[in-house]
Design an enzyme around this catalytic site. Structure first.
Site, PDB file in Angstrom:
ATOM      1  N   TYR A   1      20.603 -27.087  55.702  1.00 33.57           N
ATOM      2  CA  TYR A   1      19.342 -26.756  55.050  1.00 33.57           C
ATOM      3  C   TYR A   1      18.538 -28.028  54.803  1.00 33.57           C
ATOM      4  O   TYR A   1      18.990 -28.937  54.105  1.00 33.57           O
ATOM      5  CB  TYR A   1      19.579 -26.026  53.730  1.00 33.57           C
ATOM      6  CG  TYR A   1      20.282 -24.692  53.840  1.00 33.57           C
ATOM      7  CD1 TYR A   1      20.398 -24.022  55.062  1.00 33.57           C
ATOM      8  CD2 TYR A   1      20.836 -24.089  52.716  1.00 33.57           C
ATOM      9  CE1 TYR A   1      21.045 -22.802  55.162  1.00 33.57           C
ATOM     10  CE2 TYR A   1      21.481 -22.860  52.802  1.00 33.57           C
ATOM     11  CZ  TYR A   1      21.593 -22.225  54.024  1.00 33.57           C
ATOM     12  OH  TYR A   1      22.235 -21.015  54.119  1.00 33.57           O
TER      13      TYR A   1
ATOM     14  N   GLN B   1      29.609 -14.346  54.761  1.00 37.19           N
ATOM     15  CA  GLN B   1      28.211 -14.356  54.322  1.00 37.19           C
ATOM     16  C   GLN B   1      27.312 -13.826  55.443  1.00 37.19           C
ATOM     17  O   GLN B   1      26.906 -14.560  56.329  1.00 37.19           O
ATOM     18  CB  GLN B   1      27.787 -15.765  53.910  1.00 37.19           C
ATOM     19  CG  GLN B   1      26.416 -15.794  53.257  1.00 37.19           C
ATOM     20  CD  GLN B   1      26.053 -17.157  52.720  1.00 37.19           C
ATOM     21  OE1 GLN B   1      24.996 -17.697  53.034  1.00 37.19           O
ATOM     22  NE2 GLN B   1      26.926 -17.738  51.912  1.00 37.19           N
TER      23      GLN B   1
ATOM     24  N   LYS C   1       4.928  -7.204  49.195  1.00 36.04           N
ATOM     25  CA  LYS C   1       3.718  -8.041  49.225  1.00 36.04           C
ATOM     26  C   LYS C   1       3.031  -8.065  50.590  1.00 36.04           C
ATOM     27  O   LYS C   1       1.857  -8.452  50.692  1.00 36.04           O
ATOM     28  CB  LYS C   1       4.055  -9.463  48.790  1.00 36.04           C
ATOM     29  CG  LYS C   1       4.978 -10.219  49.725  1.00 36.04           C
ATOM     30  CD  LYS C   1       5.319 -11.581  49.137  1.00 36.04           C
ATOM     31  CE  LYS C   1       6.352 -12.334  49.969  1.00 36.04           C
ATOM     32  NZ  LYS C   1       6.753 -13.601  49.327  1.00 36.04           N
TER      33      LYS C   1
ATOM     34  N   SER D   1      19.511 -12.637  52.227  1.00 37.30           N
ATOM     35  CA  SER D   1      18.300 -11.860  52.530  1.00 37.30           C
ATOM     36  C   SER D   1      18.356 -10.420  52.037  1.00 37.30           C
ATOM     37  O   SER D   1      18.006  -9.491  52.772  1.00 37.30           O
ATOM     38  CB  SER D   1      18.016 -11.884  54.037  1.00 37.30           C
ATOM     39  OG  SER D   1      17.700 -13.188  54.462  1.00 37.30           O
TER      40      SER D   1
ATOM     41  N   GLU E   1      13.023 -12.532  37.287  1.00 35.53           N
ATOM     42  CA  GLU E   1      12.828 -11.145  37.689  1.00 35.53           C
ATOM     43  C   GLU E   1      14.006 -10.630  38.508  1.00 35.53           C
ATOM     44  O   GLU E   1      14.477  -9.512  38.321  1.00 35.53           O
ATOM     45  CB  GLU E   1      11.526 -11.014  38.489  1.00 35.53           C
ATOM     46  CG  GLU E   1      10.273 -11.023  37.641  1.00 35.53           C
ATOM     47  CD  GLU E   1      10.271  -9.905  36.605  1.00 35.53           C
ATOM     48  OE1 GLU E   1      10.384  -8.725  36.984  1.00 35.53           O
ATOM     49  OE2 GLU E   1      10.189 -10.225  35.400  1.00 35.53           O
ATOM     50  N   ASN E   2      14.516 -11.462  39.430  1.00 36.99           N
ATOM     51  CA  ASN E   2      15.603 -11.027  40.311  1.00 36.99           C
ATOM     52  C   ASN E   2      16.852 -10.636  39.532  1.00 36.99           C
ATOM     53  O   ASN E   2      17.540  -9.663  39.879  1.00 36.99           O
ATOM     54  CB  ASN E   2      15.950 -12.133  41.307  1.00 36.99           C
ATOM     55  CG  ASN E   2      14.911 -12.304  42.400  1.00 36.99           C
ATOM     56  OD1 ASN E   2      14.119 -11.403  42.661  1.00 36.99           O
ATOM     57  ND2 ASN E   2      14.904 -13.460  43.033  1.00 36.99           N
TER      58      ASN E   2
ATOM     59  N   GLN F   1      10.448 -15.996  39.492  1.00 37.30           N
ATOM     60  CA  GLN F   1      11.085 -15.129  40.484  1.00 37.30           C
ATOM     61  C   GLN F   1      12.572 -14.970  40.177  1.00 37.30           C
ATOM     62  O   GLN F   1      13.135 -13.893  40.333  1.00 37.30           O
ATOM     63  CB  GLN F   1      10.899 -15.708  41.887  1.00 37.30           C
ATOM     64  CG  GLN F   1       9.461 -15.660  42.387  1.00 37.30           C
ATOM     65  CD  GLN F   1       9.307 -16.370  43.721  1.00 37.30           C
ATOM     66  OE1 GLN F   1       9.933 -17.395  43.988  1.00 37.30           O
ATOM     67  NE2 GLN F   1       8.465 -15.825  44.582  1.00 37.30           N
TER      68      GLN F   1
END
Length: 337
Positions: free
Chosen positions: A54, A177, A216, A206, A294-295, A291
């Protein structure tokens, strides 16, 4: 926050975990990334997922800095090895003994820790004998650099063979995963049944389908500026498969279902993957702390059978279920070979 066992191991992970793929060291400035990690900790998340690839190792560095000072025993840190890192030389990729040992040492240094809780094979390496890979992982475990071993996007057959070798070597292969969401269910036919038999838990990525299940993205409209679909660093490539008018229209039709159970579309999507008993944790990412807040509201949510049926009726034929997609989406040769 609720916690679940990782496969049949004694390790508990937060059922919602925080991952920094496509964000830390890339899309999100470091201070903002650290604010997201802080929000995750405050929300009760203890499980953090990253990988050496990453942002070409930068994401691990940012996560290590963000977690500095937090009691290490209270965290579960997961990272991965396989994809090219560094200058991308012939041995800077894959699951050879050389790359695994060099990669774990680099990851530990960047993460500022003596060990990771789970060290994961980021893909299956068809160019390295599986025996060599598993023996190298066994060395890592016995050296105390990782407590458990995991995989990512392995097929049922690969998991079965890897688990057999792990048992022979007496090391714990406890997790896989894969990508998993309402829209992408390819693990259900083969990977999940095999994992249940082997005692392997899924740590899924995901769960909101790269942001599509937030609602969105509107059918017939350009993606919002700043969204993943406009990210030329890799995000746009990942999300484009879902950006059809049929998919986006059906996602909008999920909103009354979410409203009916008092959830946002994102929370509904995360709660949906957590209904699968083989799922140990759902990885969520964030570019803003709110975010994260909220998650985590999806934690502990129980969706009734009627709600699950409604979701299936709305999504219909757009759901991808083909079990062969796991193998099809995995590299047949090492990148750069």
């Amino acid at each position: 926050m609720d916690f679940r066992y990782l496969g049949n191991s004694g390790l508990k992970v937060s059922e919602i975990s925080y991952g920094n793929w496509l964000t830390h060291g890339s899309q999100v400035e470091n201070e903002q990334a650290k604010a997201c990690v802080k929000a995750a900790l405050e929300a009760g998340i203890t499980t953090f997922d990253t990988a050496d690839v990453y942002a070409n190792t930068k994401a691990e560095t940012v996560l290590g800095e963000a977690l500095e000072g937090v009691r290490r025993e209270s965290l579960e840190i997961l990272t991965k090895v396989y994809w090219p890192t560094g200058p991308g030389g012939p041995n800077d990729v894959g699951l050879s003994r050389k790359h695994i040992h060099e990669s774990i040492n680099g990851s530990l240094k960047r993460l500022k820790t003596d060990y990771v809780d789970v060290y994961q094979a980021h893909r299956f390496d068809p160019e390295t004998p599986l025996e060599e890979t598993m023996e190298a992982f066994a060395d890592v475990v016995r050296a105390g650099k990782a407590l458990y071993i995991g995989t990512s996007e392995w097929t049922a057959e690969q998991l079965q063979e890897g688990h057999r070798l792990a048992r022979e070597l007496r090391i714990p292969l406890v997790s896989n995963q894969p990508q998993y969401s309402m829209l992408w269910r390819v693990i259900e036919a083969e990977v999940v049944p095999a994992s249940e038999e082997l005692g392997i838990g899924q740590v899924v990525f995901s769960p909101i389908a790269q942001g599509v299940l937030t609602g969105k993205y509107m059918p017939g409209e350009q993606p919002p500026q700043g969204s993943r679909a406009t990210d030329e660093k890799g995000g746009a490539d990942m999300v484009k498969r879902f950006l059809t008018d049929d998919v986006l229209t059906r996602v909008q039709e999920l909103k009354p279902i979410a409203d009916g159970v008092g959830l946002s579309l994102s929370q509904l999507a995360i709660a949906w993957v957590l209904q699968n008993p083989n799922v140990s944790s759902a990885i969520t990412g964030a570019s803003r702390p709110e975010q994260v807040t909220e998650n985590v509201k999806a934690a502990g949510v129980k969706l009734e059978d009627g709600v699950l049926k409604q979701i299936d009726e709305v999504l219909g034929h757009i759901v991808v279920r083909d079990a062969a997609m796991t193998a099809r989406n995995s590299p047949q040769t090492r990148p750069g070979s």
